[in-house]
Motif scaffolding. Structure first.
Motif, PDB file in Angstrom:
ATOM      1  N   PHE A 208     -40.627 -13.170   4.655  1.00 27.04           N
ATOM      2  CA  PHE A 208     -40.660 -13.373   3.209  1.00 27.04           C
ATOM      3  C   PHE A 208     -40.193 -12.103   2.499  1.00 27.04           C
ATOM      4  CE2 PHE A 208     -43.754 -16.294   4.968  1.00 27.04           C
ATOM      5  CZ  PHE A 208     -43.436 -17.478   4.312  1.00 27.04           C
ATOM      6  N   ASP A 212     -39.726 -13.913  -3.197  1.00 25.60           N
ATOM      7  CA  ASP A 212     -40.569 -15.105  -3.026  1.00 25.60           C
ATOM      8  C   ASP A 212     -41.857 -14.953  -3.822  1.00 25.60           C
ATOM      9  OD1 ASP A 212     -38.836 -16.375  -1.105  1.00 25.60           O
ATOM     10  OD2 ASP A 212     -39.530 -14.902   0.353  1.00 25.60           O
ATOM     11  N   LEU A 363     -41.286 -22.056  -0.227  1.00 22.03           N
ATOM     12  CA  LEU A 363     -42.427 -21.380   0.397  1.00 22.03           C
ATOM     13  C   LEU A 363     -43.114 -22.295   1.399  1.00 22.03           C
ATOM     14  CD1 LEU A 363     -44.557 -19.265  -2.125  1.00 22.03           C
ATOM     15  CD2 LEU A 363     -43.068 -18.510  -0.267  1.00 22.03           C
TER      16      LEU A 363
END
Ligand SMILES: [Zn+2]
Length: 446
Positions: A208, A212, A363
Motif C-alpha cells: 500500500f 491509498d 482497498l
C-alpha cells in the motif's frame, strides 16, 4: 557534525534525483489523490506550510520573551497580512520514551523516533495538548492540515531514517489520520482536507502507499516545491536564520515571478540542531515576499487560483477541468498534472469516471476481500477499483483491454452507456478533448 549533516544533505539530494528519474520513467496514473507541490498561476501568490507543531515552548534561542513558537509564527504572519498552513501533529507521546540522538544528525531527536516538541515535553506539543494554540490558528483564518496523530513513519525509509519505527499496516495509518481528523472536528468544528506524511515516507506494508491512505480519508497529498530550510542545521544560528529567507530573495532577484503558485516548506519545531531559526527568519522572508508584491495565502486558497500544476486560469480547458474535478471526476494525474495532450486509454476514461468512487473498492480488492475478473489486471493496479465498478455497472466486460488507446466508436459506446448520449469529439482522442466532452455530457457549463 557538519560532515554528517552534509552526508544527509547528499543522501537527500541523491534520493531526490533518483526519484526524479523514477518519475520520468514510470507510467503516470490518473489519481483521485494528487500530490500538490505547486499550482499554475501568473499571480504573485504563494503558500507557506509549517510542519510538526503546534509547539507551546518558546523558540530556541528565544528572542521573543518566552512566547510559544507557534504563536510567534502566527503573529509574525499576521503582521504581514499572511496566512499560514499549519501541518500539525496530534500527540507526540508515541514517540517516547527514547534516548536523545546526536544534534545535527538525522538521529538528533532519537534513534528510533522523532522528538517533537522536545524530549519529555509531550504536554507542550501536539493538537491534543495545545487547544488554545489550535483555536488561535483557526480564529486567525489559517489552515490546519493533518501531519498524522502520532508522527510515526508509514513505512521503512532505508537511506536516512533506516532505524526508525514505522506503522504495521494501512489500517493503522488510516486510524492514525482519522484520530487527528476526529479531534479537529469534534473539539474545534474544523474539517481537514489535506495531509503530509511524516518525512514524505509513502510506502506502507503490504504494497500500500500513502496515496491509498489519503484516498480513504478523502484528503489531498500536500507536498511543497520550495525548501525553506527549517530542518537544516548550520554552523551558527545566524546562518540558519539566513537560510530561511536568503534563498527566497535570491530566487526572486533572478526572476520576480519565480514563486508564483509555489508552496514553501517550513517548520513549526526544531531543526536537527534543536534550534528554531524560523522564529527569527520568517519576518525577513515575509518582508522579501511583500517587497516583490506577493500575497501569502493558505494552500487551500492557493488551490483556488488553480488546483492543477500545468493548467491555469488562462487556459481554455481550465473551467471544464476545474468543474469536473469539483464534481468528483478524476481529472488529473498523481503528479497533479492534467497533461491535456496525452492520448487516452480505455482504462483512463474509466478512471476519470469512477476513480474517486473506486478508491474504497481498490482497498478491499488489495486486502483480498473482493475479486476483480478482468483480463491482465491485478488487484494492486492503480485503476482496479474504478474498473471493478465499471464491470459491475456493465460499462465494460471481462475481456476489455484497458491499455488500448481509445477510438471513436469505443468512446461513444461508453458515453452511451454512462450518459445515454454521445459528445462532440474527434480523433485522436486526448485527455484534453475528453475533459471537454465529459463537461458537455455532464452538462457542466463553462
Ligand atoms: Zn514532520
Amino acid at each position: 557534525m557538519s560532515l554528517l549533516t552534509s552526508a544527509i544533505g547528499l543522501a537527500k539530494k541523491a534520493k531526490h534525483s533518483l526519484k526524479d528519474e523514477i518519475d520520468r520513467r514510470a507510467p503516470v496514473y490518473l489519481s483521485p489523490v494528487r500530490r500538490i507541490e505547486r499550482v499554475k498561476t501568473n499571480e504573485r501568490v504563494c503558500a507557506m506550510t509549517f510542519d510538526d507543531g503546534p509547539m507551546n515552548l518558546p523558540p530556541s534561542p528565544d528572542n521573543h520573551g518566552g512566547k510559544p513558537l507557534t504563536l510567534v509564527l502566527i503573529e509574525t504572519l499576521e503582521k504581514y497580512g499572511a496566512k499560514g498552513t499549519f501541518d500539525v501533529i496530534g500527540d507526540t507521546s508515541n514517540n517516547y520514551p527514547d534516548k536523545a540522538g546526536k544534534h545535527g544528525s538525522a538521529s538528533w531527536g532519537g534513534i528510533s523516533y522523532d522528538h517533537y516538541p522536545d524530549i519529555h515535553k509531550d504536554n507542550m506539543g501536539g493538537a491534543r495538548h495545545c487547544p488554545g494554540i489550535i483555536s488561535r490558528i483557526l480564529s486567525g483564518g489559517h489552515q490546519i492540515t493533518n501531519h498524522t496523530y502520532s508522527h510515526v513513519l508509514y513505512g521503512k525509509k532505508a537511506v536516512v531514517y533506516g532505524s526508525r519505527k514505522y506503522m504495521d499496516s494501512i489500517d493503522d495509518v488510516i486510524a492514525d489520520l482519522a484520530r487527528l481528523d476526529d479531534l479537529l472536528r469534534d473539539d474545534f468544528g474544523y474539517k481537514m482536507t489535506m495531509t503530509r506524511p511524516p518525512h514524505y515516507v509513502d510506502n506502507i506494508k503490504g504494497g500500500f502507499s500513502s496515496y491509498d491512505a489519503c484516498a480513504a480519508m478523502d484528503y489531498q497529498y500536500m507536498a511543497a516545491s520550495f525548501d525553506g530550510a527549517g530542518w537544516l542545521p548550520c554552523k551558527t544560528y545566524e546562518q540558519e536564520v539566513e537560510a530561511v529567507w536568503k534563498p527566497i530573495e535570491s530566487a526572486l532577484k533572478a526572476d520576480p515571478d519565480a514563486l508564483c503558485g509555489q508552496i514553501i516548506f517550513q517548520k513549526d519545531g526544531y531543526n536537527m540542531a534543536r534550534r528554531t531559526p524560523i522564529a527569527d527568519g520568517l519576518e525577513k522572508a515575509l518582508q522579501v515576499l511583500a517587497f516583490y508584491g506577493y500575497k501569502v495565502v493558505t494552500v487551500e486558497e492557493l488551490m483556488g487560483y488553480s488546483p492543477f500544476e500545468d493548467l491555469g486560469a488562462d487556459d481554455g480547458l481550465f473551467p471544464a477541468a476545474s468543474l469536473l474535478l469539483q464534481s468528483g471526476y478524476t481529472v488529473a494525474y498523481k503528479n497533479n498534472k492534467v497533461l491535456t495532450e496525452n492520448p487516452l486509454t480505455l482504462g483512463e476514461l474509466l478512471m476519470m469516471l469512477y476513480g474517486r468512487e473506486g478508491a474504497a473498492k481498490r482497498l478491499s480488492l488489495m486486502k483480498g476481500r473482493d475479486r476483480l475478473d478482468l483480463k491482465g489486471v491485478k488487484a494492486n493496479h492503480p485503476y482496479s477499483g474504478a474498473l471493478a465498478i465499471a464491470l459491475e455497472k456493465g460499462v465494460i466486460n471481462t475481456h476489455a483491454d484497458i491499455n488500448r488507446e481509445i477510438d471513436l466508436s469505443a468512446f461513444n459506446d461508453i458515453c452511451r452507456k454512462v450518459y445515454g448520449k454521445t459528445a462532440t469529439i474527434s480523433m485522436p482522442i486526448t485527455h484534453g478533448k475528453t475533459i471537454a466532452a465529459l463537461a458537455e455530457l455532464s452538462e457542466i457549463k463553462k
